[in-house]
Design a protein around this motif. Structure first.
Motif, PDB file in Angstrom:
ATOM      1  N   LEU A 195      -0.185  26.436  72.173  1.00 32.20           N
ATOM      2  CA  LEU A 195      -1.334  25.961  71.286  1.00 32.20           C
ATOM      3  C   LEU A 195      -0.689  24.591  70.574  1.00 32.20           C
ATOM      4  CD1 LEU A 195      -2.409  29.111  69.360  1.00 32.20           C
ATOM      5  CD2 LEU A 195      -3.418  27.848  71.088  1.00 32.20           C
ATOM      6  N   ASP A 196      -1.528  23.718  70.079  1.00 27.58           N
ATOM      7  CA  ASP A 196      -0.927  22.223  69.768  1.00 27.58           C
ATOM      8  C   ASP A 196      -0.383  22.877  68.280  1.00 27.58           C
ATOM      9  OD1 ASP A 196      -0.587  19.907  68.675  1.00 27.58           O
ATOM     10  OD2 ASP A 196      -2.726  19.478  68.699  1.00 27.58           O
ATOM     11  N   ARG A 206       5.814  35.610  58.804  1.00 32.63           N
ATOM     12  CA  ARG A 206       7.162  34.884  58.987  1.00 32.63           C
ATOM     13  C   ARG A 206       7.243  33.777  59.822  1.00 32.63           C
ATOM     14  NH1 ARG A 206       8.951  40.560  61.970  1.00 32.63           N
ATOM     15  NH2 ARG A 206       7.023  40.033  62.988  1.00 32.63           N
ATOM     16  N   TYR A 207       7.642  32.745  59.336  1.00 32.08           N
ATOM     17  CA  TYR A 207       7.507  31.270  59.903  1.00 32.08           C
ATOM     18  C   TYR A 207       8.035  31.210  61.373  1.00 32.08           C
ATOM     19  CZ  TYR A 207       7.799  26.259  60.329  1.00 32.08           C
ATOM     20  OH  TYR A 207       7.920  25.125  60.702  1.00 32.08           O
ATOM     21  N   ASP A 208       9.210  31.676  61.386  1.00 35.95           N
ATOM     22  CA  ASP A 208       9.778  31.483  62.724  1.00 35.95           C
ATOM     23  C   ASP A 208       9.210  32.378  63.931  1.00 35.95           C
ATOM     24  OD1 ASP A 208      11.884  30.187  61.376  1.00 35.95           O
ATOM     25  OD2 ASP A 208      13.230  31.856  61.351  1.00 35.95           O
ATOM     26  N   VAL A 209       8.708  33.419  63.637  1.00 33.44           N
ATOM     27  CA  VAL A 209       8.016  34.375  64.466  1.00 33.44           C
ATOM     28  C   VAL A 209       6.544  33.510  64.821  1.00 33.44           C
ATOM     29  CG1 VAL A 209       7.070  36.465  65.051  1.00 33.44           C
ATOM     30  CG2 VAL A 209       9.172  36.387  63.582  1.00 33.44           C
ATOM     31  N   LEU A 210       5.819  33.135  63.882  1.00 32.64           N
ATOM     32  CA  LEU A 210       4.589  32.427  64.091  1.00 32.64           C
ATOM     33  C   LEU A 210       4.702  31.215  65.027  1.00 32.64           C
ATOM     34  CD1 LEU A 210       1.617  32.587  63.429  1.00 32.64           C
ATOM     35  CD2 LEU A 210       1.785  31.315  61.281  1.00 32.64           C
ATOM     36  N   LEU A 211       5.824  30.409  64.572  1.00 33.75           N
ATOM     37  CA  LEU A 211       5.980  29.237  65.193  1.00 33.75           C
ATOM     38  C   LEU A 211       6.352  29.481  66.652  1.00 33.75           C
ATOM     39  CD1 LEU A 211       5.910  26.132  65.250  1.00 33.75           C
ATOM     40  CD2 LEU A 211       8.494  26.228  64.510  1.00 33.75           C
ATOM     41  N   ALA A 212       7.053  30.366  66.895  1.00 36.17           N
ATOM     42  CA  ALA A 212       7.538  30.734  68.165  1.00 36.17           C
ATOM     43  C   ALA A 212       5.939  31.249  69.076  1.00 36.17           C
ATOM     44  CB  ALA A 212       8.431  31.851  68.184  1.00 36.17           C
TER      45      ALA A 212
END
Ligand code: 4AD
Ligand code: MG
Length: 461
Positions: free
Chosen positions: A407-408, A394-400
């Motif tokens: 992390l960069d 899940r994009y949002d969860v990973l980005l969060a």
């Protein structure tokens, strides 16, 4: 060219052969001289028997045919009266190709310790133990490919040099062409835009992030290559350079991953038992008594499953026996892993759902918000042999998560893209090839199951 393996497996039909190999031992009696020669094609030596009155030519050559010398022996293949070998060579010619002087050749007939042999890693493959390890390593690598190829996986070659830290643990070797001596003299900050890749680069700790991209296109993939970790741990389980097998499967969740890992390990053990019989019998007899019976029982068993939370409950109940006191949230130590598999389960166990704090950023977060869909396969003696997980798709969860860990995020733009375009649940794991080699040979120190070990302060050869 004829090999010892071929001769030992063939009938004693009296045909004449010439065989080239290295002398393992020489034994002289009143009536005959016995040369045991080995060419590495199998564990067994070929016994060559020279009559006492073979002639002056042979007698002169025989003086130089000491342990380690390379020789060409001619003779006829006959049934052997000696126990434990079907055939032997009734020898009639001997040529010494390369001598190995007794006073300087380090490997003599007596048994040498593994520590001593580590200091002569260029010669140790000539011993029984290291010859057997090398043949088994070859077989196990073949088994890895065979397993995945039979199941329709594609082998993907992931890069060794990378700009991203897969495990986020910061244990990477830097790859640079900057002149460090000059930089040290000048002082001041380092300008990495002047470095070879125009940015800070490293040797990869894992091919996973790259292999995931191919997983999102080919479905079932694996990578198998060298990985590098600058862990400052001087143990019998860690190498700075080791080989890892990392499969990745699309449209798959944690239970699919666990099933694949179990099937894979059992396949590898079966291969070792069925195709490396002579070598594994040696390990069973000389290195780890009971090895074969243990591996046989594992291949026909079911791996136990346990959540991290349950595992910690078991450990806390026996906390007095551990050097490192277990608690919920702690990273499991080898002593804990071994206790779980050796004492609690008495076999392999897959531990799942670890606290997110002790696992990598890419693992799928559980609904509890505290644990991730991680899985470690733990086996007796070794402890962790496999580490893997379902991935956060899940994009949002990973980005969060990436932000939460500081992390960069720019460095992971392409990894995040996989979640923006056609994302799907997927999962994979990494099997440490040298941990597997320890498991199937019973060899205690990981530095002895790789030809040229790289570890803290150790890069000789
Ligand atoms: O658990 P690890 O760190 O997992 C990964 O690298 C993931 N990217 C794998 C994946 O999901 N694709 O390492 C995986 C395995 C360990 O279980 C262990 O067997 C081995 O690699 N390993 C080592 N072997 C030798 N020396 C070291 N320093 C090792 N570190 C890990
Ligand atoms: Mg791990």
């Amino acid at each position: 060219m004829t090999s010892v393996r071929e001769l030992i497996g063939s009938r004693a039909d009296g045909r004449r052969v010439v065989i080239k190999a290295w002398v393992r031992t020489k034994r002289e009696t009143k009536n005959a001289t016995f040369l045991e020669i080995n060419d590495g094609s199998c564990f067994s030596n070929l016994q060559c028997v020279f009559d006492g009155d073979a002639g002056a030519g042979i007698a002169t050559a025989m003086e130089k045919a000491t342990t380690g010398a390379s020789v060409a022996v001619g003779g006829t293949l006959v049934e052997s009266p000696a126990a434990g070998q079907p055939v032997e060579l009734k020898a009639d010619s001997l040529e010494v190709i390369g001598v190995a002087p007794v006073d300087s050749y380090p490997l003599q007939k007596k048994a040498h310790s593994l520590e001593f042999l580590r200091g002569i890693a260029h010669l140790r493959p000539r011993t029984n133990t290291f010859g057997a390890i090398a043949r088994m390593r070859n077989q196990m690598a073949f088994a890895v490919h065979s397993f995945f190829q039979e199941r329709g996986f594609n082998y993907v070659h992931t890069p060794i040099i990378t700009a991203s830290d897969c495990e986020g643990a910061g244990e990477m070797f830097q790859a640079t062409t900057l002149d460090l001596d000059a930089l040290a003299k000048n002082g001041g900050p380092v300008d990495y835009s002047k470095d070879f890749f125009g940015k800070k680069s490293y040797l990869s700790v894992s091919g996973q992030l790259n292999v995931e991209t191919y997983c999102m296109a080919l479905g079932k993939v694996y990578t198998f290559g060298p990985t590098f970790r600058a862990e400052n741990s001087n143990t019998t389980r860690h190498l700075a350079e080791f080989w890892m097998i990392e499969p990745e499967i699309a449209f798959a969740e944690l239970p699919d991953n666990m099933a694949l890992a179990e099937e894979f390990v059992k396949y590898l053990l079966s291969w070792a038992l069925d195709r490396c019989r002579e070598d594994i019998e040696f390990f069973d007899k000389r290195v780890q008594p009971g090895l074969i019976a243990m591996l046989e029982s594992v291949r026909s068993s079911r791996f136990a499953h346990m959540t991290y939370t349950d595992a910690v409950k078991e450990l806390v109940a026996h906390e007095e026996i551990f050097e490192f006191k277990p608690y919920w949230g702690c990273d499991l130590q080898t002593e804990h892993e071994r206790y779980l598999s050796e004492t609690i389960v008495k076999g392999p166990v897959i531990v799942t759902d670890y606290p997110k704090e002790i696992k990598a950023f890419y693992m799928r977060l559980n609904d509890d918000g505290k644990t991730v869909r991680a899985m470690d396969v733990l086996v007796p003696i070794i402890g962790e042999i496999i580490g893997g997980s379902e991935r956060e798709y899940r994009y949002d969860v990973l980005l969060a998560r990436i932000r939460e860990l500081g992390l960069d995020e720019k460095a992971y733009w392409w990894y995040l893209d996989l979640r923006r375009f056609g994302t799907a649940p997927h999962a994979g794991f990494g099997l440490g090839f040298e941990r597997l080699m320890r498991y199937v040979t019973g060899i205690e120190n990981i530095r002895d199951v790789i030809p040229f070990p790289r570890a803290v302060k150790q890069a000789e050869f």
